[in-house]
Design an enzyme around this catalytic site. Structure first.
Site, short mmCIF file in Angstrom:
data_model
loop_
_atom_site.label_atom_id
_atom_site.label_comp_id
_atom_site.label_asym_id
_atom_site.label_seq_id
_atom_site.Cartn_x
_atom_site.Cartn_y
_atom_site.Cartn_z
N TRP A 127 0.87 -1.18 0.00
CA TRP A 127 0.00 0.00 0.00
C TRP A 127 0.91 1.24 0.00
O TRP A 127 1.78 1.35 0.88
CB TRP A 127 -0.87 -0.05 1.27
CG TRP A 127 -1.84 1.07 1.42
CD1 TRP A 127 -2.71 1.53 0.48
CD2 TRP A 127 -2.06 1.85 2.62
NE1 TRP A 127 -3.46 2.55 1.02
CE2 TRP A 127 -3.09 2.77 2.31
CE3 TRP A 127 -1.51 1.85 3.89
CZ2 TRP A 127 -3.56 3.69 3.24
CZ3 TRP A 127 -1.99 2.76 4.82
CH2 TRP A 127 -2.99 3.66 4.50
N ASP A 208 -0.65 -6.07 8.88
CA ASP A 208 -1.67 -5.08 8.55
C ASP A 208 -2.90 -5.87 8.12
O ASP A 208 -2.89 -6.55 7.08
CB ASP A 208 -1.17 -4.17 7.42
CG ASP A 208 -2.15 -3.03 7.13
OD1 ASP A 208 -3.28 -3.07 7.65
OD2 ASP A 208 -1.78 -2.11 6.39
N ALA A 210 -6.41 -5.21 7.15
CA ALA A 210 -7.37 -4.15 6.82
C ALA A 210 -8.63 -4.70 6.16
O ALA A 210 -9.60 -3.96 5.99
CB ALA A 210 -6.71 -3.14 5.88
N LYS A 243 -13.35 -1.18 6.48
CA LYS A 243 -13.95 -1.91 5.38
C LYS A 243 -14.96 -2.94 5.88
O LYS A 243 -16.08 -3.00 5.39
CB LYS A 243 -12.88 -2.62 4.54
CG LYS A 243 -11.54 -1.91 4.48
CD LYS A 243 -11.47 -0.83 3.45
CE LYS A 243 -10.26 0.05 3.72
NZ LYS A 243 -9.70 0.73 2.62
C1 LMR Z 1 -6.90 1.98 -0.54
O1 LMR Z 1 -5.84 1.34 -0.59
O2 LMR Z 1 -7.48 2.39 -1.55
C2 LMR Z 1 -7.56 2.23 0.79
O3 LMR Z 1 -6.80 1.65 1.81
C3 LMR Z 1 -7.89 3.65 1.02
C4 LMR Z 1 -6.69 4.51 1.28
O4 LMR Z 1 -6.72 5.22 2.29
O5 LMR Z 1 -5.73 4.49 0.51
#
Ligand code: LMR
Length: 393
Positions: A127, A208, A210, A243
Protein backbone atom coordinates in the site's frame (compact mmCIF):
# COMPACT_ATOMS: atom_id res chain seq x y z
CA UNK A 1 7.99 30.77 7.21
CA UNK A 2 5.35 28.88 5.28
CA UNK A 3 6.88 30.01 2.02
CA UNK A 4 9.62 27.47 2.66
CA UNK A 5 7.13 24.61 2.28
CA UNK A 6 7.15 22.54 -0.85
CA UNK A 7 4.09 20.87 -2.31
CA UNK A 8 3.95 17.28 -0.99
CA UNK A 9 4.02 14.43 -3.47
CA UNK A 10 0.37 13.69 -4.25
CA UNK A 11 -1.11 10.47 -2.84
CA UNK A 12 -1.91 8.60 -6.03
CA UNK A 13 -5.01 6.88 -4.67
CA UNK A 14 -6.56 10.06 -3.27
CA UNK A 15 -5.54 12.08 -6.36
CA UNK A 16 -7.39 9.56 -8.52
CA UNK A 17 -10.45 9.94 -6.29
CA UNK A 18 -10.45 13.68 -7.04
CA UNK A 19 -9.95 13.08 -10.76
CA UNK A 20 -12.89 10.67 -10.82
CA UNK A 21 -15.19 13.10 -9.03
CA UNK A 22 -14.30 15.82 -11.54
CA UNK A 23 -15.06 13.63 -14.59
CA UNK A 24 -18.48 14.69 -15.97
CA UNK A 25 -19.05 11.48 -17.99
CA UNK A 26 -22.10 9.71 -16.48
CA UNK A 27 -20.88 6.24 -17.49
CA UNK A 28 -17.63 6.59 -15.49
CA UNK A 29 -16.52 3.60 -13.41
CA UNK A 30 -14.50 4.04 -10.22
CA UNK A 31 -12.11 1.13 -9.59
CA UNK A 32 -9.69 3.31 -7.65
CA UNK A 33 -9.94 3.89 -3.91
CA UNK A 34 -10.57 0.82 -1.75
CA UNK A 35 -14.18 1.45 -0.82
CA UNK A 36 -16.92 -1.17 -1.16
CA UNK A 37 -19.83 -0.28 -3.43
CA UNK A 38 -23.02 -2.24 -3.90
CA UNK A 39 -24.63 -2.97 -7.28
CA UNK A 40 -26.16 0.52 -7.34
CA UNK A 41 -22.80 2.20 -6.73
CA UNK A 42 -23.56 3.12 -3.12
CA UNK A 43 -21.37 2.49 -0.08
CA UNK A 44 -24.15 1.59 2.33
CA UNK A 45 -24.16 1.90 6.10
CA UNK A 46 -24.27 -1.75 7.15
CA UNK A 47 -27.56 -2.86 8.69
CA UNK A 48 -26.08 -3.84 12.06
CA UNK A 49 -24.18 -0.55 12.26
CA UNK A 50 -27.39 1.38 11.59
CA UNK A 51 -29.20 -0.54 14.33
CA UNK A 52 -26.33 -0.01 16.75
CA UNK A 53 -26.37 3.70 15.95
CA UNK A 54 -30.09 3.91 16.76
CA UNK A 55 -29.56 2.09 20.06
CA UNK A 56 -26.59 4.27 20.90
CA UNK A 57 -28.51 7.45 20.16
CA UNK A 58 -31.19 6.36 22.64
CA UNK A 59 -28.86 5.12 25.34
CA UNK A 60 -25.93 7.52 25.28
CA UNK A 61 -26.09 10.08 28.08
CA UNK A 62 -22.64 11.66 27.92
CA UNK A 63 -19.89 12.55 25.50
CA UNK A 64 -17.22 12.86 28.15
CA UNK A 65 -13.77 11.37 27.55
CA UNK A 66 -13.32 7.65 27.65
CA UNK A 67 -9.97 5.91 28.23
CA UNK A 68 -6.81 7.21 26.59
CA UNK A 69 -5.98 3.88 24.95
CA UNK A 70 -9.65 3.25 24.18
CA UNK A 71 -12.16 1.15 26.08
CA UNK A 72 -11.25 -2.30 27.36
CA UNK A 73 -14.44 -3.72 25.83
CA UNK A 74 -13.35 -2.57 22.36
CA UNK A 75 -9.87 -4.03 22.87
CA UNK A 76 -11.28 -7.37 23.96
CA UNK A 77 -13.84 -7.53 21.13
CA UNK A 78 -11.21 -6.69 18.51
CA UNK A 79 -8.61 -9.07 19.95
CA UNK A 80 -11.18 -11.85 19.86
CA UNK A 81 -12.20 -11.02 16.30
CA UNK A 82 -8.60 -11.01 15.10
CA UNK A 83 -6.98 -13.66 17.28
CA UNK A 84 -9.97 -15.86 18.06
CA UNK A 85 -11.64 -16.85 21.33
CA UNK A 86 -9.14 -17.80 24.01
CA UNK A 87 -6.52 -15.36 22.73
CA UNK A 88 -3.68 -14.74 25.23
CA UNK A 89 -5.11 -11.66 27.00
CA UNK A 90 -2.30 -11.74 29.58
CA UNK A 91 0.26 -10.86 26.92
CA UNK A 92 -1.88 -8.66 24.65
CA UNK A 93 -1.73 -4.87 24.85
CA UNK A 94 -4.18 -2.87 22.72
CA UNK A 95 -4.77 0.63 21.45
CA UNK A 96 -7.83 2.22 19.86
CA UNK A 97 -6.57 4.20 16.88
CA UNK A 98 -7.68 6.57 14.17
CA UNK A 99 -8.45 3.94 11.53
CA UNK A 100 -6.13 1.18 10.37
CA UNK A 101 -3.73 3.84 9.11
CA UNK A 102 -3.48 5.19 12.66
CA UNK A 103 -2.76 1.67 13.90
CA UNK A 104 0.03 1.30 11.33
CA UNK A 105 1.52 4.66 12.28
CA UNK A 106 1.46 3.80 15.99
CA UNK A 107 3.03 0.41 15.30
CA UNK A 108 5.89 2.10 13.42
CA UNK A 109 6.29 4.60 16.27
CA UNK A 110 6.31 1.86 18.91
CA UNK A 111 8.88 -0.16 16.96
CA UNK A 112 11.11 2.89 16.68
CA UNK A 113 10.77 3.70 20.38
CA UNK A 114 11.66 0.13 21.30
CA UNK A 115 14.51 -0.21 18.80
CA UNK A 116 15.74 2.97 17.06
CA UNK A 117 17.97 0.76 14.88
CA UNK A 118 15.10 -1.27 13.49
CA UNK A 119 14.49 -1.66 9.77
CA UNK A 120 10.93 -2.20 8.59
CA UNK A 121 10.70 -4.71 5.74
CA UNK A 122 7.81 -4.15 3.36
CA UNK A 123 6.47 -6.18 0.46
CA UNK A 124 7.19 -4.88 -3.03
CA UNK A 125 4.61 -3.70 -3.89
CA UNK A 126 2.69 -2.58 -0.82
CA UNK A 127 0.00 0.00 0.00
CA UNK A 128 1.75 3.22 -1.09
CA UNK A 129 0.88 4.99 2.15
CA UNK A 130 2.99 2.51 4.14
CA UNK A 131 6.04 3.84 2.33
CA UNK A 132 4.88 7.43 2.45
CA UNK A 133 4.49 7.28 6.25
CA UNK A 134 7.83 5.52 6.73
CA UNK A 135 9.58 8.11 4.55
CA UNK A 136 7.86 10.97 6.38
CA UNK A 137 9.03 9.51 9.71
CA UNK A 138 12.57 9.10 8.38
CA UNK A 139 12.25 5.44 9.34
CA UNK A 140 14.63 2.97 7.65
CA UNK A 141 12.82 0.40 5.51
CA UNK A 142 13.69 -2.20 2.93
CA UNK A 143 11.54 -3.91 0.29
CA UNK A 144 11.21 -7.64 -0.11
CA UNK A 145 10.05 -9.10 -3.41
CA UNK A 146 6.49 -10.42 -3.22
CA UNK A 147 4.65 -10.47 -6.53
CA UNK A 148 5.48 -12.34 -9.73
CA UNK A 149 4.25 -10.01 -12.45
CA UNK A 150 4.19 -12.85 -15.00
CA UNK A 151 2.00 -15.27 -13.04
CA UNK A 152 0.33 -12.55 -10.90
CA UNK A 153 0.86 -14.84 -7.91
CA UNK A 154 3.13 -14.57 -4.86
CA UNK A 155 6.78 -15.12 -5.72
CA UNK A 156 7.44 -16.98 -2.52
CA UNK A 157 10.94 -18.07 -3.39
CA UNK A 158 12.03 -14.48 -4.06
CA UNK A 159 10.25 -13.31 -0.90
CA UNK A 160 12.09 -15.83 1.27
CA UNK A 161 15.40 -15.09 -0.45
CA UNK A 162 15.04 -11.38 0.38
CA UNK A 163 13.80 -11.98 3.92
CA UNK A 164 16.94 -14.07 4.56
CA UNK A 165 18.59 -10.64 5.02
CA UNK A 166 16.52 -9.60 8.06
CA UNK A 167 18.27 -9.00 11.36
CA UNK A 168 17.17 -9.60 14.95
CA UNK A 169 14.95 -6.71 16.00
CA UNK A 170 13.84 -5.86 12.47
CA UNK A 171 10.13 -5.60 11.76
CA UNK A 172 8.55 -7.47 8.84
CA UNK A 173 5.30 -5.95 7.62
CA UNK A 174 2.92 -8.57 6.21
CA UNK A 175 -0.60 -8.13 4.84
CA UNK A 176 -2.83 -10.44 6.89
CA UNK A 177 -5.13 -11.17 3.94
CA UNK A 178 -6.35 -9.58 0.70
CA UNK A 179 -2.93 -8.15 -0.19
CA UNK A 180 -3.13 -4.51 -1.23
CA UNK A 181 -2.46 -3.81 -4.13
CA UNK A 182 -2.02 -7.25 -5.71
CA UNK A 183 -4.79 -9.52 -4.37
CA UNK A 184 -2.22 -12.37 -4.24
CA UNK A 185 -1.97 -14.00 -0.81
CA UNK A 186 0.21 -16.43 1.11
CA UNK A 187 -1.09 -19.94 1.70
CA UNK A 188 -1.29 -21.12 5.31
CA UNK A 189 1.68 -23.37 4.64
CA UNK A 190 3.68 -20.35 3.45
CA UNK A 191 2.67 -18.41 6.56
CA UNK A 192 4.19 -21.29 8.53
CA UNK A 193 7.47 -21.02 6.62
CA UNK A 194 7.55 -17.24 7.21
CA UNK A 195 6.91 -17.86 10.93
CA UNK A 196 9.86 -20.31 11.03
CA UNK A 197 12.15 -17.72 9.46
CA UNK A 198 11.07 -14.83 11.70
CA UNK A 199 11.43 -17.05 14.75
CA UNK A 200 14.92 -18.15 13.73
CA UNK A 201 15.98 -14.56 13.01
CA UNK A 202 14.43 -12.92 16.07
CA UNK A 203 12.45 -10.51 13.90
CA UNK A 204 9.08 -8.99 14.79
CA UNK A 205 6.10 -9.50 12.49
CA UNK A 206 3.76 -6.57 11.97
CA UNK A 207 0.53 -7.59 10.32
CA UNK A 208 -1.67 -5.08 8.55
CA UNK A 209 -5.16 -6.60 8.68
CA UNK A 210 -7.37 -4.15 6.82
CA UNK A 211 -9.75 -6.51 4.99
CA UNK A 212 -10.67 -9.32 7.40
CA UNK A 213 -13.85 -10.92 6.03
CA UNK A 214 -13.38 -9.73 2.44
CA UNK A 215 -11.32 -12.70 1.22
CA UNK A 216 -12.25 -16.25 2.24
CA UNK A 217 -14.25 -15.45 5.39
CA UNK A 218 -13.74 -13.88 8.83
CA UNK A 219 -11.97 -16.89 10.34
CA UNK A 220 -10.08 -17.90 7.21
CA UNK A 221 -8.74 -14.39 6.64
CA UNK A 222 -7.30 -14.34 10.15
CA UNK A 223 -5.65 -17.76 9.89
CA UNK A 224 -2.18 -16.48 8.90
CA UNK A 225 -2.26 -13.81 11.62
CA UNK A 226 -3.32 -16.37 14.22
CA UNK A 227 -0.60 -18.77 13.17
CA UNK A 228 2.01 -16.02 13.55
CA UNK A 229 0.55 -14.93 16.89
CA UNK A 230 0.68 -18.49 18.22
CA UNK A 231 4.28 -18.98 17.17
CA UNK A 232 6.15 -15.71 17.68
CA UNK A 233 6.90 -14.15 21.09
CA UNK A 234 6.36 -10.58 19.87
CA UNK A 235 3.82 -9.52 17.25
CA UNK A 236 2.11 -6.26 16.22
CA UNK A 237 -1.25 -6.30 14.44
CA UNK A 238 -2.84 -3.20 12.90
CA UNK A 239 -6.53 -3.99 12.39
CA UNK A 240 -8.90 -1.72 10.50
CA UNK A 241 -12.68 -1.52 10.97
CA UNK A 242 -13.13 0.74 7.94
CA UNK A 243 -13.95 -1.91 5.38
CA UNK A 244 -15.45 -4.89 7.21
CA UNK A 245 -17.76 -2.65 9.27
CA UNK A 246 -18.16 -0.11 6.44
CA UNK A 247 -17.38 2.80 8.77
CA UNK A 248 -14.63 4.44 6.70
CA UNK A 249 -15.19 8.02 7.84
CA UNK A 250 -15.53 7.12 11.52
CA UNK A 251 -11.80 6.31 11.52
CA UNK A 252 -11.76 3.19 13.69
CA UNK A 253 -8.83 0.86 14.11
CA UNK A 254 -7.00 -1.15 16.73
CA UNK A 255 -3.34 -1.92 17.30
CA UNK A 256 -2.70 -5.19 19.14
CA UNK A 257 0.76 -5.84 20.56
CA UNK A 258 1.67 -9.29 21.82
CA UNK A 259 4.75 -9.61 24.00
CA UNK A 260 5.95 -10.85 27.40
CA UNK A 261 3.12 -11.04 29.93
CA UNK A 262 5.49 -9.52 32.52
CA UNK A 263 5.91 -6.43 30.35
CA UNK A 264 2.30 -6.01 29.22
CA UNK A 265 1.52 -3.08 31.54
CA UNK A 266 4.56 -1.15 30.32
CA UNK A 267 3.66 -1.78 26.68
CA UNK A 268 0.07 -0.76 27.37
CA UNK A 269 1.31 2.44 28.99
CA UNK A 270 3.47 3.23 26.00
CA UNK A 271 0.56 2.73 23.64
CA UNK A 272 -1.61 5.14 25.65
CA UNK A 273 1.31 7.59 25.70
CA UNK A 274 1.52 7.43 21.89
CA UNK A 275 -2.17 8.35 21.58
CA UNK A 276 -1.70 11.24 24.05
CA UNK A 277 1.30 12.64 22.18
CA UNK A 278 -0.40 12.39 18.82
CA UNK A 279 -4.07 13.36 19.25
CA UNK A 280 -4.93 12.39 22.81
CA UNK A 281 -8.12 10.28 22.69
CA UNK A 282 -9.02 8.38 19.53
CA UNK A 283 -12.54 9.02 18.17
CA UNK A 284 -15.12 7.01 20.09
CA UNK A 285 -18.19 6.67 17.89
CA UNK A 286 -16.99 3.98 15.47
CA UNK A 287 -15.27 1.95 18.17
CA UNK A 288 -18.44 2.00 20.28
CA UNK A 289 -20.53 0.76 17.35
CA UNK A 290 -18.02 -2.01 16.61
CA UNK A 291 -18.07 -3.09 20.26
CA UNK A 292 -21.87 -3.18 20.25
CA UNK A 293 -22.00 -5.18 17.03
CA UNK A 294 -19.40 -7.68 18.17
CA UNK A 295 -20.83 -8.23 21.65
CA UNK A 296 -24.58 -8.32 20.91
CA UNK A 297 -25.45 -11.74 19.41
CA UNK A 298 -28.27 -10.41 17.19
CA UNK A 299 -26.25 -7.49 15.84
CA UNK A 300 -23.25 -9.73 15.32
CA UNK A 301 -25.28 -12.27 13.35
CA UNK A 302 -26.75 -9.50 11.19
CA UNK A 303 -23.29 -8.03 10.55
CA UNK A 304 -21.77 -11.40 9.68
CA UNK A 305 -24.60 -12.13 7.26
CA UNK A 306 -24.16 -8.80 5.47
CA UNK A 307 -20.39 -9.19 5.37
CA UNK A 308 -20.89 -12.58 3.72
CA UNK A 309 -23.17 -10.96 1.13
CA UNK A 310 -20.46 -8.38 0.40
CA UNK A 311 -17.75 -11.04 0.16
CA UNK A 312 -19.86 -13.33 -2.01
CA UNK A 313 -20.70 -10.42 -4.31
CA UNK A 314 -17.02 -9.65 -4.85
CA UNK A 315 -16.21 -13.30 -5.53
CA UNK A 316 -19.04 -13.46 -8.06
CA UNK A 317 -17.70 -10.37 -9.84
CA UNK A 318 -14.21 -11.91 -9.92
CA UNK A 319 -15.61 -15.07 -11.53
CA UNK A 320 -17.64 -13.04 -14.02
CA UNK A 321 -14.71 -10.84 -15.04
CA UNK A 322 -12.34 -13.79 -15.43
CA UNK A 323 -15.03 -15.58 -17.47
CA UNK A 324 -15.64 -12.59 -19.78
CA UNK A 325 -11.91 -12.24 -20.38
CA UNK A 326 -11.56 -15.96 -21.02
CA UNK A 327 -14.15 -15.65 -23.76
CA UNK A 328 -12.81 -12.43 -25.27
CA UNK A 329 -9.18 -13.55 -25.35
CA UNK A 330 -9.86 -17.23 -25.87
CA UNK A 331 -7.24 -17.90 -23.19
CA UNK A 332 -6.90 -18.38 -19.44
CA UNK A 333 -4.50 -15.43 -19.12
CA UNK A 334 -6.82 -13.58 -16.77
CA UNK A 335 -7.87 -16.49 -14.58
CA UNK A 336 -5.75 -15.04 -11.79
CA UNK A 337 -8.56 -12.53 -11.22
CA UNK A 338 -10.77 -15.35 -9.94
CA UNK A 339 -7.94 -16.69 -7.79
CA UNK A 340 -7.04 -13.40 -6.12
CA UNK A 341 -8.87 -12.45 -2.95
CA UNK A 342 -10.15 -9.25 -1.41
CA UNK A 343 -11.00 -5.95 -3.00
CA UNK A 344 -8.02 -5.66 -5.29
CA UNK A 345 -6.27 -7.35 -8.17
CA UNK A 346 -3.23 -6.10 -9.94
CA UNK A 347 -4.02 -6.50 -13.59
CA UNK A 348 -0.47 -6.19 -14.91
CA UNK A 349 -1.37 -3.44 -17.41
CA UNK A 350 1.12 -0.74 -18.42
CA UNK A 351 0.55 2.84 -17.20
CA UNK A 352 -0.29 3.70 -20.82
CA UNK A 353 -3.02 1.06 -20.97
CA UNK A 354 -4.42 2.28 -17.62
CA UNK A 355 -4.48 5.83 -18.98
CA UNK A 356 -6.12 4.68 -22.23
CA UNK A 357 -8.95 3.04 -20.29
CA UNK A 358 -9.43 6.25 -18.34
CA UNK A 359 -9.48 8.46 -21.43
CA UNK A 360 -11.45 6.16 -23.76
CA UNK A 361 -13.78 4.38 -21.35
CA UNK A 362 -13.92 6.57 -18.20
CA UNK A 363 -12.58 3.60 -16.22
CA UNK A 364 -10.47 4.66 -13.28
CA UNK A 365 -7.90 2.33 -11.75
CA UNK A 366 -4.67 3.11 -9.91
CA UNK A 367 -1.67 3.66 -12.24
CA UNK A 368 -0.02 0.38 -11.21
CA UNK A 369 -3.18 -1.28 -12.66
CA UNK A 370 -4.71 -2.09 -9.26
CA UNK A 371 -8.42 -2.42 -9.73
CA UNK A 372 -11.06 -2.43 -7.02
CA UNK A 373 -13.37 -5.34 -7.80
CA UNK A 374 -16.03 -3.88 -5.50
CA UNK A 375 -16.33 -0.87 -7.82
CA UNK A 376 -17.88 -3.15 -10.47
CA UNK A 377 -21.36 -4.59 -10.93
CA UNK A 378 -22.67 -7.30 -13.24
CA UNK A 379 -23.43 -4.70 -15.93
CA UNK A 380 -20.04 -2.97 -15.84
CA UNK A 381 -17.96 -6.17 -15.83
CA UNK A 382 -18.39 -6.74 -19.61
CA UNK A 383 -17.50 -3.09 -20.27
CA UNK A 384 -14.30 -3.44 -18.28
CA UNK A 385 -13.41 -6.74 -19.96
CA UNK A 386 -13.87 -5.14 -23.40
CA UNK A 387 -11.79 -2.09 -22.37
CA UNK A 388 -8.99 -4.32 -21.06
CA UNK A 389 -8.81 -6.12 -24.38
CA UNK A 390 -9.07 -2.89 -26.39
CA UNK A 391 -6.21 -1.39 -24.35
CA UNK A 392 -4.07 -4.34 -25.41
CA UNK A 393 -3.46 -5.63 -21.88
C1 LMR B 1 -6.90 1.98 -0.54
O1 LMR B 1 -5.84 1.34 -0.59
O2 LMR B 1 -7.48 2.39 -1.55
C2 LMR B 1 -7.56 2.23 0.79
O3 LMR B 1 -6.80 1.65 1.81
C3 LMR B 1 -7.89 3.65 1.02
C4 LMR B 1 -6.69 4.51 1.28
O4 LMR B 1 -6.72 5.22 2.29
O5 LMR B 1 -5.73 4.49 0.51
Amino acid sequence: MFNTLKAPAPDKILALMGQFRADPRPEKIDLGVGVYKDATGLTPVMRAIKSAERQLWEAETTKTYTALAGEAAFHAAMAELVLGAGYPAERTAALQTVGGTGACRMAFELARMANPETTIWVSDPTWPNHLSILNFMGQAWKPYRYFDSATRAVDFEAMMADLAGIKAGDVVLLHGCCHNPTGANLTLEQWGVVADLLEAKGAIPMIDLAYQGFGDGLEEDAAGTRLIASRLPEVMIAASCSKNFGIYRERTGCLLVLGDAANREVTQGNLAFLNRQTYSFAPDHGARLVTMVLTDPALRAEWMAELEEVRGGMLGLREQLAGELRQLTNSDRFDFIAQHRGMFSRLGASPEAVEKMRVDNAIYMVGDSRLNIAGLNTKTVPLLARAIVDAGV
